[in-house]
Write a protein that holds these residues in place. Structure first.
Motif: not given
Length: 249
Positions: A18-26, A41-52, A55-62
């Motif tokens: 999914e990370l390699s096929t989704k295009n978010y301009g990363m 994984v740590a970034l995904t877990a941490i940012r899930t607590c504070y992000s709109h 979780p599956s989008e944290i890496l590609v968007k942040e």
């Protein structure tokens, strides 16, 4: 004592796809930029607590914001490093429980095992059984192995007495087995020094807590302090960013 890392947290193949096929301009790439699976994984877990974001989008968007910008706290590294420091310093370390590590721990004493299994939250153990494994001189084991404490090893007279005691225990174990005593009962005379092997899984938060209590200089017995260092080395080898948190534990 031997400590080997058997497994640790990795991103799933489906998620990688999914990370390699989704295009978010990363512009980011984990391997090229030396971002570890654990950091992802740590970034995904941490940012899930504070992000709109989901979780599956944290890496590609942040990921750009955190992995490709310098730390805003002027303490070095990326802003992801700054975020990890903030989480540890603020005590919000439940987010680090999503990173797990499985170890093969071999040739440690039963005395160490008794100390180790006092650490229960975040730990799982599978231990070699003295009931089902036989430790007679004529068995596959060739007899029980044992740990010699440094204080005994450096004292010639104490070392000789210690060795004689271990030989006597082995002889008595063999005699009990010869007399028909089952292994589960004969094992009762085996000493705390007798070695065992185990598989242990622990999450990062639990390992940091263990290290803070058992590291050298904290009054821990030499054998378990040595184990603490070997566990740290194994974790840091695959997740180098964690070294600082062990150091301050």
């Amino acid at each position: 004592m031997e400590v080997k890392l058997i497994a640790h947290t990795q991103l799933s193949e489906d998620f990688w796809y999914e990370l390699s096929t989704k295009n978010y301009g990363m512009a980011w790439d984990l391997t090229e930029n030396k971002i570890t699976n654990g950091q992802a994984v740590a970034l995904t877990a941490i940012r899930t607590c504070y992000s709109h974001n989901k979780p599956s989008e944290i890496l590609v968007k942040e990921a750009n914001k955190y992995f490709y910008r310098g730390a805003t706290d002027d303490k070095g590294g990326t802003d992801a490093d700054r975020l990890f420091r903030h989480i540890v310093n603020s005590g919000h370390t439940s987010t680090l429980e999503h990173l797990s590590f499985t170890f093969a721990i071999e040739g440690v004493s039963r005395a160490l095992l008794a100390q180790l299994t006092r650490h229960r939250v975040g730990f799982s153990y599978s231990v070699q059984s003295q009931r089902y494994c036989r430790f007679g001189s004529g068995d596959k084991s060739g007899g029980f192995k044992y740990v010699i404490p440094p204080s005994v090893e450096k004292n010639d007279h104490a070392y000789r007495e210690y060795e004689l005691a271990m030989i006597e225990i082995q002889n008595l174990y063999d005699e009990l087995r010869f007399l028909g005593v089952p292994p589960e009962d004969a094992r009762m005379i085996l000493p705390n020094a007798a070695t065992t092997n185990l598989v242990m899984t622990a999450n990062l938060r639990a390992l940091l807590d263990f290290y803070s209590k058992r590291r050298k200089g904290r009054g821990a017995q030499a054998e378990i302090a040595d184990l603490a260092e070997k566990l740290r080395e194994a974790v840091v080898a695959v997740e180098p960013w964690t070294d600082a948190f062990f150091e301050q534990a």
